[in-house]
Design an enzyme around this catalytic site. Structure first.
Site, short mmCIF file in Angstrom:
data_model
loop_
_atom_site.label_atom_id
_atom_site.label_comp_id
_atom_site.label_asym_id
_atom_site.label_seq_id
_atom_site.Cartn_x
_atom_site.Cartn_y
_atom_site.Cartn_z
N ARG A 41 -12.67 -7.73 25.68
CA ARG A 41 -13.09 -8.97 25.18
C ARG A 41 -14.81 -8.82 25.33
O ARG A 41 -15.48 -9.29 24.73
CB ARG A 41 -12.72 -10.20 25.67
CG ARG A 41 -11.34 -10.89 25.00
CD ARG A 41 -10.83 -12.03 25.55
NE ARG A 41 -9.83 -12.61 24.97
CZ ARG A 41 -8.88 -13.30 25.54
NH1 ARG A 41 -8.97 -13.65 26.75
NH2 ARG A 41 -7.86 -13.66 24.79
N LYS A 206 8.55 -17.71 23.70
CA LYS A 206 8.97 -18.90 23.24
C LYS A 206 8.93 -19.08 21.56
O LYS A 206 8.09 -18.90 21.13
CB LYS A 206 8.47 -20.22 24.13
CG LYS A 206 8.60 -20.30 25.46
CD LYS A 206 8.06 -21.43 26.18
CE LYS A 206 8.30 -21.35 27.50
NZ LYS A 206 7.72 -22.54 28.20
N GLY A 356 -4.55 -11.92 22.09
CA GLY A 356 -3.52 -12.04 23.10
C GLY A 356 -2.53 -10.98 23.68
O GLY A 356 -3.26 -9.96 23.89
N GLY A 380 -4.33 -17.54 20.26
CA GLY A 380 -4.01 -18.87 19.51
C GLY A 380 -4.92 -19.26 18.57
O GLY A 380 -4.27 -19.84 17.65
#
Length: 399
Positions: A41, A206, A356, A380
């Protein structure tokens, strides 16, 4: 979309001007040593910072790191980032001990043309993430006072309605940085008219985290490949036992409905690597996806699944990948993620890695980053963009 970009600001001239740059320097740190374990990043914002430095701007960088609770917390300090940023820029980076206080004000005031300062963690201030407009606005006022112009180059934060992302642009002349502009251009290709076949690979733990993007993508993609911990809820929806694998029982019916709505479009694992414990040295073997022993848990997709996914990917012309196929941090359960990632690099397709954990896996597994079309810095944010949501940081730049 009409957004002014960095070239517009540079054309106006920035020499001697204070330019506040919102970056995403939320890098992972080693819990024992505090060392940066992945500087991706930091590297991603270098093109914007270097352009401003070369143009003679007084560059004031701000970012968050981790999730402190609105007060200073030494383990979330950006000081190590200042050191690494200085190494990459090959120039000293002046570090402010606070974000908008005396240290920040004096550090910024002391900058010469072409020098860079990094403010302490934005989230050490409750106003940064406050849901109260007045509290957030008051902090934005203090932050904006440190700049004459604003550049947003923090794509990983544009989906947050935070002071430095949403409120500061209303107070200063504002543009998108090189990274944000590139991210939006790439993701707009996926939401426009992607070249087909368009294949999406989703992993992660998930279903609930990815449900909105699955709903948004299902009508538009040609194939949707599901791996990672989330696949077991889908397998349960097919009537298979999943042992002690990760399972969202409340999402089983939702997964069943998704499978019914798109017969043949969603591909699930046919074999998995099942272990007797969640540990790097756990006993494990490959079992059919419909035959996971009751005392074992799936921690990776198996080789047959990798081969099947690779065959689909080899025919694709556009690929979006978000989420690892297994627990890639443990060598025994990294083969699925590695195999799928390598298949993506070999495909004659425009490929996007959706930030991510997927981006972290690319670097952790030593894969060639340049063999992917684009590696997003915002997991996200990229998902919410593909869902069609309005992103507060982008909307603020458009105004």
């Amino acid at each position: 979309m009409s957004i002014r970009n960095l070239d517009d600001l540079l054309a106006e001239g920035v020499s001697g001007r204070r330019v506040l740059v919102r970056a995403d320097l939320n890098v992972p740190l080693d819990k024992q040593t505090g060392d940066i374990t992945d500087d991706g990043r930091i590297r991603a914002v270098l093109p914007t910072l270097s352009a401003l430095v070369q143009a003679g701007a007084k560059v004031v960088v701000c970012s968050h790191l981790g999730r402190p609770k609105g007060t200073p917390d030494p383990k979330f300090s950006l000081r190590p980032v200042a050191g690494r940023l200085g190494e990459l820029l090959d120039a000293p980076v002046h570090f402010a001990e606070d974000t908008v206080g005396e240290s920040a004000q004096s550090t910024v005031a002391g900058l010469a043309d072409g020098q860079v300062a990094l403010l302490e963690n934005l989230r050490f201030n409750a106003g940064e993430t406050s849901k109260d407009d007045a509290e957030r606005g008051a902090f934005a006022d203090q932050l904006a006072a440190l700049g004459d112009a604003y550049v947003d180059d923090a794509f990983g934060a544009v989906h947050r309605k935070h002071a430095s992302v949403h409120d500061v642009p209303a107070r200063l002349p504002h543009v998108a940085g090189r990274l944000v502009l590139r991210e939006v251009e790439v993701l707009s290709k996926l939401t426009g008219a992607p070249e087909r076949p368009y294949v999406v690979v989703l992993g992660g733990s998930k279903v609930s985290d990815k449900l909105a993007v699955i709903e948004a993508l299902l009508p538009t993609v040609d194939r949707l490949l599901i791996g990672g911990g989330m696949c077991f809820t889908f397998l349960k929806a097919q009537g298979h036992e999943v042992g002690s694998s990760l399972l969202e029982e409340e999402m089983v019916e939702t997964c069943r409905n998704l499978l019914d709505r798109a017969p043949g479009k969603i591909l699930l694992p046919v074999d998995v690597v099942a272990a007797d414990a969640f540990a790097p040295d756990a006993a494990h073997d490959t079992v059919p996806a419909d035959g996971i022993p009751s005392h074992r848990l799936g921690l990776d997709i198996g080789p047959e699944t990798v081969a099947g996914f690779a065959a689909v990917l080899s025919q694709a012309k556009t690929i979006f990948w978000n989420g690892p196929m297994g627990v890639f941090e443990m060598a025994a359960f990294a083969n699925g993620t590695r195999g799928v990632a390598e298949a993506i690099t070999k495909a004659d397709a425009f490929s996007v890695v959706g930030g991510g954990d997927s981006a972290a896996a690319v670097r952790a597994l030593g894969l060639d980053e340049s063999s992917f079309g684009h590696i997003s810095t915002g997991g996200g944010a990229s998902l919410e963009y593909l869902e069609g949501k309005a992103l507060p940081g982008i909307a603020a730049l458009e105004n």
